[in-house]
Design a protein around this motif. Structure first.
Motif, mmCIF file in Angstrom:
data_model
loop_
_atom_site.group_PDB
_atom_site.id
_atom_site.type_symbol
_atom_site.label_atom_id
_atom_site.label_comp_id
_atom_site.label_asym_id
_atom_site.label_seq_id
_atom_site.Cartn_x
_atom_site.Cartn_y
_atom_site.Cartn_z
ATOM 1 N N LEU A 1 -29.276 78.499 -22.531
ATOM 2 C CA LEU A 1 -30.237 78.224 -21.466
ATOM 3 C C LEU A 1 -29.534 78.085 -20.117
ATOM 4 O O LEU A 1 -29.947 78.691 -19.141
ATOM 5 C CB LEU A 1 -31.043 76.970 -21.798
ATOM 6 N N ILE B 1 -36.160 71.585 -20.013
ATOM 7 C CA ILE B 1 -35.141 70.627 -20.442
ATOM 8 C C ILE B 1 -34.992 69.567 -19.358
ATOM 9 O O ILE B 1 -35.231 69.812 -18.180
ATOM 10 C CB ILE B 1 -33.789 71.308 -20.737
ATOM 11 N N GLY C 1 -35.290 68.692 -24.795
ATOM 12 C CA GLY C 1 -36.158 69.831 -24.530
ATOM 13 C C GLY C 1 -37.588 69.507 -24.909
ATOM 14 O O GLY C 1 -37.837 68.793 -25.875
ATOM 15 N N TRP D 1 -38.856 70.336 -28.045
ATOM 16 C CA TRP D 1 -38.280 71.677 -28.168
ATOM 17 C C TRP D 1 -36.797 71.440 -28.412
ATOM 18 O O TRP D 1 -36.087 70.999 -27.515
ATOM 19 C CB TRP D 1 -38.526 72.474 -26.901
ATOM 20 N N VAL E 1 -33.021 71.326 -28.451
ATOM 21 C CA VAL E 1 -31.913 71.896 -27.683
ATOM 22 C C VAL E 1 -30.664 71.080 -28.003
ATOM 23 O O VAL E 1 -30.753 69.976 -28.534
ATOM 24 C CB VAL E 1 -32.186 71.898 -26.162
ATOM 25 N N VAL F 1 -26.020 74.353 -22.564
ATOM 26 C CA VAL F 1 -27.262 73.922 -23.190
ATOM 27 C C VAL F 1 -27.846 75.135 -23.900
ATOM 28 O O VAL F 1 -28.019 76.197 -23.306
ATOM 29 C CB VAL F 1 -28.259 73.392 -22.140
ATOM 30 N N THR G 1 -30.625 76.520 -27.284
ATOM 31 C CA THR G 1 -31.705 76.168 -28.192
ATOM 32 C C THR G 1 -31.105 75.785 -29.541
ATOM 33 O O THR G 1 -30.062 76.281 -29.933
ATOM 34 C CB THR G 1 -32.687 77.336 -28.362
#
Length: 121
Positions: A18, A45, A54, A109, A111, A118, A120
């Motif tokens: 990310l 994030i 996230g 989400w 992360v 960073v 996922t």
């Protein structure tokens, strides 16, 4: 039961970069959009020190995106996430503390920070 976002074909798989942790202000937030054909996944994030969380970019009150401007997810002092549509306030851990969705939570989400990046999870 899996949340519907888990079946979204545009949701990126684990391991997608990310940004660099150093590119994210402390506190700070950044939004991301992923598209696969007609499907779209929106997430953001939030950094607080060395912690990065996230969230799916969707208010639990109305399912609208939280921010109307790129990367504007936090209050001015950076200690709360704010929904631009109706002003609901969330702690950085996702719990709504004020507004029509009080006591509800943002959808996580996953992360992770790996080697200063960073990604996922």
């Amino acid at each position: 039961m899996k949340p519907p976002e888990a079946d979204n074909p545009a949701r990126p798989p684990a391991g997608v970069r990310l940004c660099a942790l150093a590119e994210l202000a402390d506190p700070g937030a950044r939004g991301f959009r992923f598209r696969v054909e007609r499907a779209m996944f929106a997430g953001f994030i939030v950094r607080e020190g060395f912690t990065v969380r996230g969230w799916v970019d969707s208010c639990p009150h109305n399912n609208w995106p939280l921010s109307v401007m790129d990367d504007r997810y936090l209050t001015r002092d950076g200690d709360r996430i704010i929904c631009a549509a109706h002003g609901a306030l969330f702690r950085l851990d996702g719990l709504c503390v004020a507004g029509p969705c009080a006591d509800d939570r943002l959808t996580p989400w996953p992360v992770a920070v790996v080697g200063g990046e960073v990604v996922t999870a």
